[in-house]
Design a protein around this motif. Structure first.
Motif, PDB file in Angstrom:
ATOM      1  N   GLY A  70     -13.636  25.376 -28.230  1.00  0.00           N
ATOM      2  CA  GLY A  70     -13.323  23.946 -28.224  1.00  0.00           C
ATOM      3  C   GLY A  70     -13.466  23.331 -26.845  1.00  0.00           C
ATOM      4  O   GLY A  70     -13.824  22.152 -26.706  1.00  0.00           O
ATOM      5  N   GLU A  71     -13.201  24.141 -25.818  1.00  0.00           N
ATOM      6  CA  GLU A  71     -13.253  23.639 -24.441  1.00  0.00           C
ATOM      7  C   GLU A  71     -14.521  24.057 -23.706  1.00  0.00           C
ATOM      8  O   GLU A  71     -14.772  23.590 -22.584  1.00  0.00           O
ATOM      9  CB  GLU A  71     -12.024  24.143 -23.678  1.00  0.00           C
ATOM     10  CG  GLU A  71     -10.706  23.648 -24.266  1.00  0.00           C
ATOM     11  CD  GLU A  71      -9.490  24.237 -23.571  1.00  0.00           C
ATOM     12  OE1 GLU A  71      -9.692  25.155 -22.737  1.00  0.00           O
ATOM     13  OE2 GLU A  71      -8.366  23.795 -23.846  1.00  0.00           O
ATOM     14  N   GLY A  72     -15.309  24.955 -24.290  1.00  0.00           N
ATOM     15  CA  GLY A  72     -16.497  25.457 -23.605  1.00  0.00           C
ATOM     16  C   GLY A  72     -16.148  26.300 -22.413  1.00  0.00           C
ATOM     17  O   GLY A  72     -16.827  26.269 -21.381  1.00  0.00           O
ATOM     18  N   ASP A  73     -15.104  27.086 -22.537  1.00  0.00           N
ATOM     19  CA  ASP A  73     -14.584  27.881 -21.431  1.00  0.00           C
ATOM     20  C   ASP A  73     -14.940  29.352 -21.653  1.00  0.00           C
ATOM     21  O   ASP A  73     -14.337  30.022 -22.487  1.00  0.00           O
ATOM     22  CB  ASP A  73     -13.070  27.709 -21.343  1.00  0.00           C
ATOM     23  CG  ASP A  73     -12.457  28.389 -20.135  1.00  0.00           C
ATOM     24  OD1 ASP A  73     -13.221  28.819 -19.259  1.00  0.00           O
ATOM     25  OD2 ASP A  73     -11.213  28.496 -20.073  1.00  0.00           O
ATOM     26  N   GLY A  74     -15.942  29.856 -20.923  1.00  0.00           N
ATOM     27  CA  GLY A  74     -16.357  31.251 -21.076  1.00  0.00           C
ATOM     28  C   GLY A  74     -17.364  31.461 -22.185  1.00  0.00           C
ATOM     29  O   GLY A  74     -17.978  32.519 -22.290  1.00  0.00           O
ATOM     30  N   VAL A  75     -17.502  30.457 -23.041  1.00  0.00           N
ATOM     31  CA  VAL A  75     -18.473  30.466 -24.133  1.00  0.00           C
ATOM     32  C   VAL A  75     -19.020  29.048 -24.267  1.00  0.00           C
ATOM     33  O   VAL A  75     -18.477  28.103 -23.691  1.00  0.00           O
ATOM     34  CB  VAL A  75     -17.827  30.898 -25.478  1.00  0.00           C
ATOM     35  CG1 VAL A  75     -17.436  32.358 -25.460  1.00  0.00           C
ATOM     36  CG2 VAL A  75     -16.605  30.035 -25.782  1.00  0.00           C
ATOM     37  N   GLY A  76     -20.087  28.894 -25.042  1.00  0.00           N
ATOM     38  CA  GLY A  76     -20.625  27.561 -25.260  1.00  0.00           C
ATOM     39  C   GLY A  76     -19.661  26.692 -26.057  1.00  0.00           C
ATOM     40  O   GLY A  76     -18.991  27.178 -26.968  1.00  0.00           O
TER      41      GLY A  76
END
Length: 365
Positions: free
Chosen positions: A216-222
């Motif tokens: 949801g935040e694009g943190d560590g993943v797309g």
């Protein structure tokens, strides 16, 4: 010489006589256990219970473990957590290390026994050393937070890794959390996401939820809202209350999706059924105002009351307001004041606190 042979023969005979009942007892225990497992597999837990008890009495540690499980979860007999703990102890003492693991959980949480973190740590250690994966994960958590053992983040990392490698999905998720937050090792969001996914694939709800947040935040993943919602749905289906609440608010306020108040109410209901206080309050508000569900003041009051009992200050304020105004329940200023005061003790937001304080002053005057 002949006398010595007679004595030797007598000793041998006595040994055989002692061995035969012991062997018979072990065979009987195994037969009772096998019959109990067959009954349980056939969906007949009531029939399995006396068989497991008999197996336990005859010395089967697994029989003790199985009857403990039934007592722990009320399966086939009345739920009795204290009795379950006693049978977990018998199972553990008999070498069934899953009994040690479950008894450790009981001591950690105070279920059926007095809470004792030191005893929990000792039992988790016993289970972990015996290659019970959940034992390593449980001991890892105690090391992470410093309960029953000295706080040791590096030890927690090693223990979570052991749990994960041995097949406990929760161990993978917990290790992912340490990478995510940089506890005991260098922060690494990509590694955290990999471990959360590993946990989620093993049906660890927290792993699914945490990975959903990352997407949801694009943190560590797309960044991928659809994937985030899919993961939240899986976590909610696995009875992770926070995921149900997050899904509900996503649809309620149209955060990255089309606003859908009816869908929000569905997830508020699931969250509330799992005793998530904010879900109960928000669903109560929906019924109070006819949003996503038909207006129903009685249902709203019941949900506000459940939210209050679960520790939500808004729920307590709403119950107090109902008593003050005589809505659904009879007007009762004393009860209203009690609930307003309870709301104030539950750390309300800066926005809600003045309203609660005014209500208290109004009734005191």
């Amino acid at each position: 010489m002949q006398l010595q042979r007679k004595i030797a023969g007598l000793v041998l005979m006595l040994g055989l006589l002692a061995y035969q009942p012991a062997q018979a007892s072990a065979d009987d225990a195994q037969a009772e256990l096998k019959a109990g497992m067959a009954a349980a597999k056939d969906g007949k837990p009531e029939a399995a219970a006396p068989l497991f008890r008999k197996a336990c009495q005859l010395g089967s540690a697994e029989g003790c473990y199985q009857i403990a499980l039934q007592l722990d979860f009320g399966d086939g007999q009345p739920k009795d957590e204290a009795a379950a703990a006693g049978f977990y102890r018998k199972a553990c003492d008999g070498g069934e290390l899953r009994g040690c693991q479950n008894l450790a959980v009981d001591y950690e949480l105070g279920i059926g026994v007095d809470r004792d973190y030191a005893k929990a740590a000792a039992l988790y250690t016993q289970a972990c050393d015996g290659k019970v994966a959940k034992g390593c994960t449980g001991l890892g958590y105690l090391n992470e937070v410093g309960r029953g053992v000295p706080k040791d983040a590096k030890a927690a990392v090693a223990l979570y890794q052991r749990g994960c490698d041995a097949g406990d999905p929760a161990g993978c998720t917990s290790l992912g959390w340490l990478y995510d937050d940089g506890i005991g090792l260098s922060k690494d969001h990509k590694k955290a996401a990999q471990l959360y996914r590993q946990g989620c694939e093993g049906n660890d709800a927290r792993g699914c939820y945490n990975l959903g947040i990352m997407h949801g935040e694009g943190d560590g993943v797309g960044k991928d809202i659809d994937e985030s919602l899919t993961l939240y749905r899986k976590a909610c289906k696995l009875n992770y209350a926070d995921a149900c609440y997050t899904l509900a608010t996503t649809y309620d306020f149209g955060k990255g999706v089309e606003k859908d108040e009816s869908e929000a109410a569905v997830f508020y209901r699931k969250g509330c059924d799992l005793d998530e206080a904010k879900s109960c309050f928000n669903l109560g508000w929906d019924y109070d105002n006819g949003v996503g569900v038909p207006r129903n003041a009685k249902m709203a009051f019941d949900l506000y009351l459940k939210a209050c009992e679960a520790g939500d200050p808004k729920g307590c304020y709403s119950v107090g307001s109902a008593y003050e105004r005589g809505v659904v329940v009879g007007e009762n200023k004393s009860k209203a004041l009690t609930y307003y005061r309870k709301a104030l003790t539950l750390d309300p937001s800066d926005e809600d606190r003045p309203k609660i304080e005014r209500a208290i002053e109004r009734l005191k005057g």
